[in-house]
Design a protein around this motif. Structure first.
Motif, PDB file in Angstrom:
ATOM      1  N   ASN A 206      37.897  43.611  37.438  1.00 46.30           N
ATOM      2  CA  ASN A 206      37.689  42.174  37.612  1.00 46.30           C
ATOM      3  C   ASN A 206      38.570  41.718  38.768  1.00 46.30           C
ATOM      4  OD1 ASN A 206      37.349  39.406  37.358  1.00 46.30           O
ATOM      5  ND2 ASN A 206      37.866  39.317  35.188  1.00 46.30           N
ATOM      6  N   VAL A 207      38.092  40.792  39.592  1.00 41.78           N
ATOM      7  CA  VAL A 207      38.893  40.301  40.708  1.00 41.78           C
ATOM      8  C   VAL A 207      39.593  38.981  40.397  1.00 41.78           C
ATOM      9  CG1 VAL A 207      37.543  41.481  42.480  1.00 41.78           C
ATOM     10  CG2 VAL A 207      36.914  39.151  41.797  1.00 41.78           C
ATOM     11  N   SER A 208      39.395  38.433  39.193  1.00 39.61           N
ATOM     12  CA  SER A 208      40.082  37.200  38.818  1.00 39.61           C
ATOM     13  C   SER A 208      41.487  37.526  38.319  1.00 39.61           C
ATOM     14  CB  SER A 208      39.307  36.464  37.717  1.00 39.61           C
ATOM     15  OG  SER A 208      40.109  35.443  37.144  1.00 39.61           O
ATOM     16  N   HIS A 209      42.490  37.040  39.038  1.00 34.71           N
ATOM     17  CA  HIS A 209      43.878  37.341  38.671  1.00 34.71           C
ATOM     18  C   HIS A 209      44.231  36.768  37.294  1.00 34.71           C
ATOM     19  CE1 HIS A 209      48.156  38.071  39.062  1.00 34.71           C
ATOM     20  NE2 HIS A 209      48.370  36.790  38.752  1.00 34.71           N
ATOM     21  N   GLN A 210      43.830  35.532  37.042  1.00 34.79           N
ATOM     22  CA  GLN A 210      44.203  34.906  35.774  1.00 34.79           C
ATOM     23  C   GLN A 210      43.530  35.599  34.596  1.00 34.79           C
ATOM     24  OE1 GLN A 210      44.441  30.662  35.424  1.00 34.79           O
ATOM     25  NE2 GLN A 210      44.733  30.362  37.619  1.00 34.79           N
ATOM     26  N   GLN A 211      42.294  36.009  34.745  1.00 28.64           N
ATOM     27  CA  GLN A 211      41.618  36.707  33.660  1.00 28.64           C
ATOM     28  C   GLN A 211      42.263  38.064  33.385  1.00 28.64           C
ATOM     29  OE1 GLN A 211      37.432  36.703  34.864  1.00 28.64           O
ATOM     30  NE2 GLN A 211      37.032  35.015  33.451  1.00 28.64           N
ATOM     31  N   ILE A 212      42.563  38.809  34.438  1.00 25.01           N
ATOM     32  CA  ILE A 212      43.160  40.130  34.265  1.00 25.01           C
ATOM     33  C   ILE A 212      44.540  40.011  33.614  1.00 25.01           C
ATOM     34  CG2 ILE A 212      44.251  42.018  35.548  1.00 25.01           C
ATOM     35  CD1 ILE A 212      41.342  42.520  35.232  1.00 25.01           C
ATOM     36  N   ALA A 213      45.345  39.051  34.033  1.00 26.99           N
ATOM     37  CA  ALA A 213      46.677  38.869  33.456  1.00 26.99           C
ATOM     38  C   ALA A 213      46.570  38.561  31.958  1.00 26.99           C
ATOM     39  CB  ALA A 213      47.420  37.749  34.182  1.00 26.99           C
ATOM     40  N   PHE A 214      45.621  37.708  31.603  1.00 30.21           N
ATOM     41  CA  PHE A 214      45.406  37.371  30.194  1.00 30.21           C
ATOM     42  C   PHE A 214      44.969  38.602  29.409  1.00 30.21           C
ATOM     43  CE2 PHE A 214      42.775  36.081  26.633  1.00 30.21           C
ATOM     44  CZ  PHE A 214      43.468  35.021  26.065  1.00 30.21           C
ATOM     45  N   ALA A 215      44.033  39.375  29.968  1.00 26.80           N
ATOM     46  CA  ALA A 215      43.502  40.551  29.278  1.00 26.80           C
ATOM     47  C   ALA A 215      44.591  41.604  29.066  1.00 26.80           C
ATOM     48  CB  ALA A 215      42.340  41.138  30.083  1.00 26.80           C
ATOM     49  N   ILE A 231      41.858  46.593  35.565  1.00 27.98           N
ATOM     50  CA  ILE A 231      42.118  46.834  36.974  1.00 27.98           C
ATOM     51  C   ILE A 231      41.684  45.613  37.777  1.00 27.98           C
ATOM     52  CG2 ILE A 231      41.593  48.311  38.964  1.00 27.98           C
ATOM     53  CD1 ILE A 231      40.954  50.522  36.833  1.00 27.98           C
ATOM     54  N   GLU A 232      42.624  45.008  38.487  1.00 23.57           N
ATOM     55  CA  GLU A 232      42.315  43.821  39.287  1.00 23.57           C
ATOM     56  C   GLU A 232      41.755  44.262  40.635  1.00 23.57           C
ATOM     57  OE1 GLU A 232      44.444  39.790  41.092  1.00 23.57           O
ATOM     58  OE2 GLU A 232      45.520  41.002  39.611  1.00 23.57           O
ATOM     59  N   ASP A 233      40.446  44.483  40.652  1.00 16.33           N
ATOM     60  CA  ASP A 233      39.800  44.952  41.870  1.00 16.33           C
ATOM     61  C   ASP A 233      38.297  44.716  41.771  1.00 16.33           C
ATOM     62  OD1 ASP A 233      39.529  46.050  44.401  1.00 16.33           O
ATOM     63  OD2 ASP A 233      40.683  47.854  43.928  1.00 16.33           O
ATOM     64  N   ASP A 234      37.649  44.818  42.907  1.00 14.48           N
ATOM     65  CA  ASP A 234      36.217  44.631  43.038  1.00 14.48           C
ATOM     66  C   ASP A 234      35.460  45.792  42.373  1.00 14.48           C
ATOM     67  OD1 ASP A 234      34.245  42.940  45.002  1.00 14.48           O
ATOM     68  OD2 ASP A 234      33.593  45.027  44.865  1.00 14.48           O
ATOM     69  N   TYR A 235      34.252  45.511  41.895  1.00 15.48           N
ATOM     70  CA  TYR A 235      33.458  46.570  41.264  1.00 15.48           C
ATOM     71  C   TYR A 235      33.195  47.721  42.223  1.00 15.48           C
ATOM     72  CZ  TYR A 235      29.308  44.828  43.785  1.00 15.48           C
ATOM     73  OH  TYR A 235      28.417  44.460  44.762  1.00 15.48           O
ATOM     74  N   ARG A 236      33.214  47.439  43.524  1.00 15.65           N
ATOM     75  CA  ARG A 236      32.972  48.488  44.504  1.00 15.65           C
ATOM     76  C   ARG A 236      34.116  49.495  44.588  1.00 15.65           C
ATOM     77  NH1 ARG A 236      30.148  43.747  47.877  1.00 15.65           N
ATOM     78  NH2 ARG A 236      31.734  42.664  46.665  1.00 15.65           N
ATOM     79  N   ALA A 237      35.242  49.174  43.925  1.00 13.18           N
ATOM     80  CA  ALA A 237      36.381  50.088  43.904  1.00 13.18           C
ATOM     81  C   ALA A 237      36.345  51.022  42.693  1.00 13.18           C
ATOM     82  CB  ALA A 237      37.686  49.291  43.890  1.00 13.18           C
ATOM     83  N   ILE A 238      35.346  50.890  41.843  1.00 16.70           N
ATOM     84  CA  ILE A 238      35.250  51.761  40.661  1.00 16.70           C
ATOM     85  C   ILE A 238      35.183  53.218  41.107  1.00 16.70           C
ATOM     86  CG2 ILE A 238      33.740  52.462  38.748  1.00 16.70           C
ATOM     87  CD1 ILE A 238      32.959  49.524  38.422  1.00 16.70           C
ATOM     88  N   SER A 239      36.006  54.043  40.473  1.00 12.60           N
ATOM     89  CA  SER A 239      36.021  55.475  40.786  1.00 12.60           C
ATOM     90  C   SER A 239      36.135  56.264  39.482  1.00 12.60           C
ATOM     91  CB  SER A 239      37.187  55.820  41.715  1.00 12.60           C
ATOM     92  OG  SER A 239      38.423  55.512  41.088  1.00 12.60           O
ATOM     93  N   GLY A 240      35.769  57.529  39.527  1.00 13.17           N
ATOM     94  CA  GLY A 240      35.840  58.373  38.347  1.00 13.17           C
ATOM     95  C   GLY A 240      34.487  58.538  37.685  1.00 13.17           C
ATOM     96  N   LYS A 241      34.433  59.431  36.703  1.00 10.54           N
ATOM     97  CA  LYS A 241      33.214  59.705  35.950  1.00 10.54           C
ATOM     98  C   LYS A 241      33.350  59.161  34.524  1.00 10.54           C
ATOM     99  CE  LYS A 241      31.088  62.015  39.199  1.00 10.54           C
ATOM    100  NZ  LYS A 241      29.848  61.484  39.828  1.00 10.54           N
ATOM    101  N   PHE A 242      32.258  58.604  34.015  1.00 10.08           N
ATOM    102  CA  PHE A 242      32.264  57.966  32.699  1.00 10.08           C
ATOM    103  C   PHE A 242      30.987  58.314  31.952  1.00 10.08           C
ATOM    104  CE2 PHE A 242      34.624  55.453  35.749  1.00 10.08           C
ATOM    105  CZ  PHE A 242      35.817  55.185  35.093  1.00 10.08           C
ATOM    106  N   ASP A 243      31.056  58.122  30.635  1.00  9.77           N
ATOM    107  CA  ASP A 243      29.857  58.317  29.816  1.00  9.77           C
ATOM    108  C   ASP A 243      28.956  57.087  29.848  1.00  9.77           C
ATOM    109  OD1 ASP A 243      30.577  60.932  28.627  1.00  9.77           O
ATOM    110  OD2 ASP A 243      32.203  59.790  27.687  1.00  9.77           O
ATOM    111  N   VAL A 244      29.582  55.905  29.983  1.00 13.39           N
ATOM    112  CA  VAL A 244      28.850  54.651  29.811  1.00 13.39           C
ATOM    113  C   VAL A 244      29.271  53.641  30.878  1.00 13.39           C
ATOM    114  CG1 VAL A 244      28.416  52.703  28.252  1.00 13.39           C
ATOM    115  CG2 VAL A 244      28.673  55.009  27.310  1.00 13.39           C
ATOM    116  N   PHE A 245      28.285  52.895  31.401  1.00 13.95           N
ATOM    117  CA  PHE A 245      28.526  51.791  32.329  1.00 13.95           C
ATOM    118  C   PHE A 245      28.055  50.507  31.666  1.00 13.95           C
ATOM    119  CE2 PHE A 245      27.505  48.776  35.606  1.00 13.95           C
ATOM    120  CZ  PHE A 245      28.428  49.003  36.623  1.00 13.95           C
ATOM    121  N   VAL A 246      28.914  49.478  31.674  1.00 13.48           N
ATOM    122  CA  VAL A 246      28.569  48.193  31.058  1.00 13.48           C
ATOM    123  C   VAL A 246      28.846  47.069  32.036  1.00 13.48           C
ATOM    124  CG1 VAL A 246      28.994  46.604  29.145  1.00 13.48           C
ATOM    125  CG2 VAL A 246      29.184  49.059  28.762  1.00 13.48           C
TER     126      VAL A 246
END
Length: 423
Positions: A206-215, A231-246
């Motif tokens: 998420n790129v919202s600082h206030q939301q990430i701090a709260f979470a 992680i306070e970053d843009d979705y385009r920064a997602i890295s790694g392998k996962f079983d599920v995307f939401v």
């Protein structure tokens, strides 16, 4: 001569009423002329304070109405939601009024609010970083700012939001030990729910600082920081392998021009063997999204048709397993939000000002009207990679009144009690 201004106002009012498709409303210039459709019983009265505001409604109906309502130059006497429902329904029948100008102005707005990495951060900041205290006044206790799922129309908002999270998790058939990546996590409730109730580990962006701090603070308080990473970053920064995307409530912030990027990120995350779910506001056919909302509430917002949303999935050969429309659930969610917002309006005025309150009232009321009338939809799309076995044989497990089912190998069909949800 004395009647000339009144005659001119009457003529202008008639043109505005015609532009609404002769919606069953009364239009009134304060202290002067008024019009309403012959034989119709008006659902509400729109009071226009001056001729300058009236002529503005002919030049650019949407922006002029919204701005004038914010400023108090237009008042609606009666039920605001019913008034907007009537206007939306009538204007859908009006084929030409302002359409060319709206498309042109929308194109310029798209350029100014482009959802590049830098643009997205600015757009998100303008809406989601208004202050957590503001959102606490009218959202549920966990601060879920997306469509709830009401098992019955009388369910509370708090219970309906929990039911929504379970609905998403059951569709995905989450299993303990799996890894999940969430694009756009809001205040973090879904990631915590997935980890706590379904035993998965989650990376949430998420790129919202206030939301990430709260979470992050909430994850620490619940002892889940080892299983949920915010992680306070843009979705385009997602890295790694996962079983599920939401992604719940974020596709609207991606923008059509960036759907290919979003598609690439999904495939990079789960490949051809993973599965995912997209939950987003949509529409029945491609159209311009509200310029007034993009100007004042959701800069960079885009509401895709179902066909447009498939541009995210088709290029990677994803199989669509389930599509559900929760339109009336969102109307119900918004009704709860508006009721709570109105109860807190004096506190909101103290935080901001009366113009801000009127803007958000119009946004929430207009959204209720749009979902009730079918002008907006709420889609959930469940999908899997081309090399994965089906998640389940029937839809029964989604509605099972039991604990989450743990898979052994192949999906099994449980004997469950079917629970009808509100439609």
């Amino acid at each position: 001569m004395a009647n000339q201004p009144r005659f001119a106002d009457k003529w202008l009012l008639s043109r505005v009423l015609e532009a609404t498709g002769s919606a069953p409303v009364r239009l009134l210039v304060k202290g002067g002329a008024d019009v309403s459709p012959p034989g119709a019983s008006p659902v509400a009265t729109m009071v226009i304070q001056d001729r300058g505001t009236l002529t503005g409604l002919l030049r650019d109906p949407e922006i002029s109405f919204g701005d004038a309502y914010m400023d108090g130059r237009i008042e609606v006497e009666g039920d605001l939601v019913r008034f907007l429902e009537a206007i939306y329904q009538g204007m859908e029948r009006s084929l030409t009024v302002g359409k060319w100008y709206s498309k042109l102005a929308s194109g310029w707005m798209d350029l100014a609010q482009n959802n590049s990495r830098h643009g997205s951060r600015n757009n998100i900041h303008r809406h989601y970083d208004l202050g957590n205290e503001f959102y606490k006044l009218w959202l549920d206790e966990q601060l879920l700012y997306t469509c709830a799922y009401f098992p019955t129309p009388s369910s509370t908002l708090e219970l309906a939001q929990i039911a929504k999270m379970d609905h998403v998790c059951r569709k995905l058939r989450l299993q303990p030990g799996e890894t999940v990546v969430e694009a756009g996590c809001g205040w973090g409730a879904l990631a915590l729910h997935m980890a706590r109730e379904y035993g998965v580990t989650v990376k949430a962006y998420n790129v919202s600082h206030q939301q990430i701090a709260f979470a992050r603070e909430r994850a620490r308080a619940e002892g889940l920081s080892d299983r949920v990473e915010y992680i306070e970053d843009d979705y385009r920064a997602i890295s790694g392998k996962f079983d599920v995307f939401v992604s719940v409530g974020m596709l609207e912030h991606v923008g059509l021009d960036h759907f290919q990027e979003f598609s690439d990120i999904i495939h990079r995350s789960i490949g051809d063997t993973g599965r995912g779910l997209l939950h987003f506001i949509g529409r029945n056919y491609p159209a311009v999204f509200s310029r007034w909302i993009r100007k004042h509430i959701f800069p960079g917002g885009f509401v895709p048709s179902l066909r447009q949303s498939l541009k995210v999935l088709e290029p990677k050969n994803y199989s669509i397993l389930d599509v559900e429309n929760l339109r009336m659930h969102y109307a119900k969610t918004l009704e709860h939000w508006l009721e709570r917002f109105e109860k807190s309006r004096y506190q909101v005025t103290g935080m901001y000002d009366s113009r801000f309150v009127r803007a958000w009232r119009l946004y929430l009321a207009g959204s209720i009207a749009a979902f009730r009338g079918g002008h907006l939809q709420l889609f959930q799309i469940l999908f899997t990679g081309s090399q994965r076995e089906p998640i389940y044989w029937t839809r029964d497990p989604i509605y099972a009144d039991t604990e989450p089912v743990i898979e052994e190998a192949q999906p099994v069909v449980e004997k469950v009690r079917w629970t009808h949800a509100m439609s």
